[in-house]
Design a protein around this motif. Structure first.
Motif, PDB file in Angstrom:
ATOM      1  N   ALA A 218       0.835  -1.198   0.000  1.00  0.00           N
ATOM      2  CA  ALA A 218       0.000   0.000   0.000  1.00  0.00           C
ATOM      3  C   ALA A 218       0.875   1.257   0.000  1.00  0.00           C
ATOM      4  O   ALA A 218       2.108   1.193   0.101  1.00  0.00           O
ATOM      5  N   PHE A 219       0.231   2.385  -0.097  1.00  0.00           N
ATOM      6  CA  PHE A 219       0.870   3.703   0.026  1.00  0.00           C
ATOM      7  C   PHE A 219       0.415   4.319   1.349  1.00  0.00           C
ATOM      8  O   PHE A 219      -0.761   4.196   1.709  1.00  0.00           O
TER       9      PHE A 219
ATOM     10  N   ASN B 217      -6.431   7.249   9.110  1.00  0.00           N
ATOM     11  CA  ASN B 217      -7.368   6.544   8.247  1.00  0.00           C
ATOM     12  C   ASN B 217      -6.858   5.193   7.763  1.00  0.00           C
ATOM     13  O   ASN B 217      -7.640   4.396   7.247  1.00  0.00           O
ATOM     14  N   LEU B 218      -5.566   4.950   7.914  1.00  0.00           N
ATOM     15  CA  LEU B 218      -5.014   3.690   7.401  1.00  0.00           C
ATOM     16  C   LEU B 218      -5.339   2.506   8.304  1.00  0.00           C
ATOM     17  O   LEU B 218      -5.468   1.379   7.819  1.00  0.00           O
ATOM     18  N   VAL B 219      -5.421   2.722   9.602  1.00  0.00           N
ATOM     19  CA  VAL B 219      -5.742   1.628  10.507  1.00  0.00           C
ATOM     20  C   VAL B 219      -7.118   1.841  11.112  1.00  0.00           C
ATOM     21  O   VAL B 219      -7.617   2.967  11.191  1.00  0.00           O
TER      22      VAL B 219
ATOM     23  N   VAL C   3     -12.220   2.798   6.268  1.00  0.00           N
ATOM     24  CA  VAL C   3     -13.000   3.988   5.910  1.00  0.00           C
ATOM     25  C   VAL C   3     -12.592   4.535   4.546  1.00  0.00           C
ATOM     26  O   VAL C   3     -13.271   5.417   4.012  1.00  0.00           O
ATOM     27  N   LEU C   4     -11.499   4.037   3.967  1.00  0.00           N
ATOM     28  CA  LEU C   4     -11.037   4.520   2.666  1.00  0.00           C
ATOM     29  C   LEU C   4     -11.645   3.720   1.524  1.00  0.00           C
ATOM     30  O   LEU C   4     -12.075   4.285   0.516  1.00  0.00           O
ATOM     31  N   THR C   5     -11.628   2.401   1.649  1.00  0.00           N
ATOM     32  CA  THR C   5     -12.316   1.526   0.683  1.00  0.00           C
ATOM     33  C   THR C   5     -13.146   0.539   1.499  1.00  0.00           C
ATOM     34  O   THR C   5     -12.722  -0.588   1.739  1.00  0.00           O
ATOM     35  N   PRO C   6     -14.321   0.956   1.949  1.00  0.00           N
ATOM     36  CA  PRO C   6     -15.118   0.151   2.875  1.00  0.00           C
ATOM     37  C   PRO C   6     -15.675  -1.117   2.245  1.00  0.00           C
ATOM     38  O   PRO C   6     -15.587  -1.317   1.026  1.00  0.00           O
TER      39      PRO C   6
ATOM     40  N   GLY D 217      -8.756  -2.214   9.606  1.00  0.00           N
ATOM     41  CA  GLY D 217      -9.076  -1.088   8.767  1.00  0.00           C
ATOM     42  C   GLY D 217      -8.534  -1.279   7.362  1.00  0.00           C
ATOM     43  O   GLY D 217      -8.763  -2.313   6.736  1.00  0.00           O
ATOM     44  N   HIS D 218      -7.773  -0.306   6.878  1.00  0.00           N
ATOM     45  CA  HIS D 218      -7.288  -0.315   5.498  1.00  0.00           C
ATOM     46  C   HIS D 218      -6.064  -1.198   5.295  1.00  0.00           C
ATOM     47  O   HIS D 218      -5.712  -1.491   4.154  1.00  0.00           O
TER      48      HIS D 218
END
Length: 257
Positions: free
Chosen positions: A17-18, A144-146, A206-209, A232-233
């Protein structure tokens, strides 16, 4: 292109990921390498890979991965990617579908960015070049990543993600953001893939649910979706044991590994 590998058998290439690097798979690799040969490169001039010199593009990153496959003399692989790594995996699938025996997509999407998303990426790229990335990138990204469970119960996971972000070179951050901003829609590419495909998503992404992951799975003929709780993400970092267990089961059931 820098990479690490372990195990033997069917090659499983995992794209990160980024804004992290191939080390995001460090807790997953030992849980899979008794079954498959796991290869985790650093892409987009991130991690220990040299800075990219070509014009930013996800297809350029995918060409770099194809070059690594050639170097390792791998004709076909199981290809996996998380978030940005999923974008690169889909670009590789578009360029050389004959090289992909199976597809694993985690917390990613096939659609291109909208205008606001592109503008935000370009703004981050410009700031990285202007100021470097120390402090602000980890601060703005890690939240937002975790997922919520990691923030509440796994401070070591949050610290690890922040550390990985802090390690990334500003040039690689800027290049990768511009490459993602320019990427095309890959939905048609997925619809043409007839091999085994697994989509994994964190329930707290929450970024790509999960709803977006369902759309992704529906785009692949025979694609299946698994939602991982308390992640999460970045499930491979947050819940590596659960993530690896899902992948092991899928590889066994499909005969890929």
């Amino acid at each position: 292109m820098h990479y690490v590998e372990s195990g033997a058998g069917t090659p499983l290439v995992l794209l990160h990921a980024f804004p992290v690097d191939g080390r995001m798979w460090d807790e997953v690799r030992p849980r899979l390498d008794s079954q498959v040969r796991v290869i985790a490169p650093d892409v987009g001039g991130l991690g220990a890979s040299a800075a990219e010199v070509d014009e930013p593009g996800i297809d350029v990153a995918a060409a770099g991965v194809l070059g690594l496959l050639d170097r390792l003399e791998l004709d076909r692989v199981v290809l996996g990617g998380c978030s940005m790594g999923g974008y690169v995996a889909m670009a590789l699938l578009r360029a050389a579908p004959e090289r992909v025996a199976g597809l694993l997509l985690a917390d990613t999407k096939a659609v291109a960015d909208d205008a606001d998303q592109r503008a935000n990426r370009l703004s981050v790229a410009e700031r990285a070049e202007r100021e470097g990335t120390a402090g602000w990138l980890a601060e703005s990204s890690a939240a937002n990543l975790v997922g919520r469970a990691s923030h509440d119960q796994r401070p070591e996971v949050v610290a690890r993600v922040r550390g990985l972000i802090e390690d990334q070179p500003a040039a690689g951050v800027a290049w990768s953001q511009r490459a993602m901003a320019a990427r095309p829609d890959s939905t048609a590419v997925l619809r043409s893939f007839t091999g085994p495909a697994l989509v994994v998503v964190g329930a707290e992404d929450v970024l790509t649910p999960p709803a977006a992951a369902q759309v992704l799975a529906d785009a692949v003929p025979g694609g299946e979706l698994v939602v991982l709780p308390e992640a999460g993400h970045l499930p491979p970092v947050e819940t590596p044991e659960a993530f690896a267990a899902v992948v092991r089961t899928w590889l066994e059931r499909t005969g890929l590994g």
